[in-house]
Structure formats: C-alpha cells, structure tokens
Design a protein around this motif. Structure first.
Motif, PDB file in Angstrom:
ATOM      1  N   HIS A  63      36.720  25.967  46.367  1.00 51.99           N
ATOM      2  CA  HIS A  63      37.537  24.849  46.862  1.00 51.99           C
ATOM      3  C   HIS A  63      36.783  24.039  47.906  1.00 51.99           C
ATOM      4  N   HIS A  65      36.616  23.306  51.011  1.00 52.12           N
ATOM      5  CA  HIS A  65      36.602  23.546  52.451  1.00 52.12           C
ATOM      6  C   HIS A  65      35.176  23.900  52.857  1.00 52.12           C
ATOM      7  N   HIS A  68      33.029  27.034  52.082  1.00 52.06           N
ATOM      8  CA  HIS A  68      32.826  27.427  50.685  1.00 52.06           C
ATOM      9  C   HIS A  68      31.833  26.488  49.973  1.00 52.06           C
ATOM     10  N   HIS A 148      46.580  25.771  48.885  1.00 54.35           N
ATOM     11  CA  HIS A 148      45.536  25.926  49.904  1.00 54.35           C
ATOM     12  C   HIS A 148      44.618  24.710  50.012  1.00 54.35           C
ATOM     13  N   ASP A 167      40.486  31.313  48.624  1.00 50.24           N
ATOM     14  CA  ASP A 167      41.262  31.540  49.843  1.00 50.24           C
ATOM     15  C   ASP A 167      42.722  31.874  49.558  1.00 50.24           C
TER      16      ASP A 167
HETATM   17 ZN   LIG Z   1      39.796  27.334  52.559  1.00 51.66          ZN
END
Ligand SMILES: [Zn+2]
Length: 277
Positions: A63, A65, A68, A148, A167
C-alpha cells in the motif's frame, strides 16, 4: 537476519515498528514484499540474499504508505508492483513539489535520518484485472480491498499457506482506517476483514506488515479482534483492546493517540455530512 516462516518464505524484521519485509523464493530469484525501513537494514537483507546466491526479480508494495515504499540500490532494478490505486496514489504524491517534506514531517527526525529516499515509491501499477503477481515463482494472489490505505492489498501464497496481510491483522497496531478514501470507512474496513476471512481458510502463517508472525489460529483471532475494534469505533465506545492505551507496544512512542484521533475524525465526518462514521 532472514528467518524462514514457511517453505520458501522468509522474513526480515525491522527495528521500526516491527515492520516485516517478506522474501518469497521463486525459480530464478526472489519476490520482495514491503522491503524494509532503514538503509542499513535493507543493506543487511541485500547481503543475506547475495550470500545465499539469490537476487531480487520482483518487488511488491502492499500500500502507498511511506514505510512500505522504500527500496535499496543493491536490490537492483527489478520491477516493483502495487495495485493500480496504490501506484496512482503514490504517483500523485510524488508529483507534488514538496513530497519529501510532507512525508518527513510525519517521521521522527532520528528515524528520518536513517532512511534513504533515493528509490522511494517507484511503483508500477498492475492492470486492475490482474489477480496475481506476475513472476516466475509460487502463485501470489492479490487480495485488494479498500481499508487502511487506497488500493491496499494482502497477498496470499496459497501453496505455501502464507497470508501477507500488509497493514491489516497486526497484533501490535490497532486497525488504522483510511478516513479519506471511502464514504463509510468503518464498513469498508469490516468488508475487508470479511474478504480476508473468506480467503484465509487454509492459511498456516500470517505475516502482518507490523508485529508478530501468527499461526492458523491467529488469523481468525486477529480478524475477530480487529472487527471488535471497528465496532467499538462505530459505537464511539471504549475498546478493551491491549493495543490501545498504556499497555500498547507502540502506543506511546510511535503512534500516540491514534485511537483518539480516529474517534475525533469519525465524529467530525458524521457531523459534516450526517452519515454514520
Ligand atoms: Zn500503512
């Protein structure tokens, strides 16, 4: 240090928030999922791989973020994949003139200085209809859901009995909702948990993006725990959840007040547009 969690599946855990990088062995090299955080840790992983004669043939970010999306030059120029929404989200962010400042603003300075942004976020979105990671190794099924973060994906390596949850399903972090991406973030989160439950029937090993590796029993236990948390959020109740409050592993240091902030944002949303949560 690499630790085997299933046949042909190894993890490398970071000191930052118990982040798990996942290595899946294929026929000609490895698939590297959410590669890691600190430059020194990724260099260590690169050493472990080259010592055992393995090279990275593909990457995947669960994802969009920051924790990551990192990469190390020594992993080489393998294609790095994500879902189309993941790739579009990070592309948007990187097109802004001050993306580094805006991300660095979220990270404590002592951590930020151990991170290299050189190869950050260079993710290719896979075609929406592609249900598996394209690579020469065990089938890795992409289970995309809207919880998320936009375009969040869990990966199911069926023949190894492994679910890489991104996550979701952490034993140390409470569910963190994507409060901007969907009309009803709590329902979206619960729908994602149902999707994972349906997919994870034969899973023996659960690898969360942050936290401890779980066995088969943990899959359902964590789904139940996360579902209970989401329901508590909906009722604006106080969750009896060890991941919240003074006992929380990362509650004080890394992510103070996440639960309170989520409650606050959800209350603001429902005040603004009259929708529940
Ligand atoms: Zn995350």
């Amino acid at each position: 240090m690499l630790r085997q969690v299933a046949e042909g599946v190894l993890i490398h855990q970071s000191e930052f928030c118990q982040s798990n990088a996942v290595v899946v062995q294929g026929r000609t090299g490895v698939l590297l999922i959410d590669p890691g955080i600190y430059g020194s840790e990724m260099a260590c992983l690169a050493n472990d791989l080259s010592d055992s004669g393995q090279s990275v043939v593909a990457g995947f970010s669960t994802h969009p973020h920051w924790d990551h999306l990192l990469w190390h030059a020594r992993f080489g120029a393998a294609p790095r994949y994500g879902t189309p929404r993941c790739a579009a989200t990070i592309r948007d962010r990187l097109s802004g003139p001050r993306w580094k400042d805006s991300i660095a603003g979220m990270i404590p300075p002592d951590i930020a200085e151990q991170i290299s942004w050189d190869l950050f976020g260079l993710i290719t979105g896979l075609p929406a209809e592609m249900a598996q990671v394209p690579w020469d190794g065990p089938q890795v099924r992409i289970i995309e859901h809207q919880a998320h973060a936009p375009g969040h994906a869990a990966l199911l390596i069926e023949e190894r009995g492994v679910l890489v949850a991104g996550d979701m399903l952490s034993d140390v972090l409470i569910p963190m909702l994507d409060l901007n991406g969907t009309a009803d973030p709590i329902e979206a989160y619960l729908a994602a948990l149902r999707l994972l439950e349906g997919a994870a029937g034969d899973v023996d090993v659960l690898v969360p993006g942050h936290g401890s590796i779980g066995g088969a029993d943990q899959v359902h236990a964590r789904i139940d725990q996360d579902s209970a948390y989401a329901h508590a959020l909906r009722d604006a109740g106080v969750p009896s959840d060890p991941r919240v409050g003074p006992s929380a592993t990362f509650g004080k240091d890394w992510l103070p007040g996440v639960h309170e902030r989520q409650l606050q944002r959800l209350a603001q949303r429902s005040e603004r547009d009259g929708t529940p949560g």
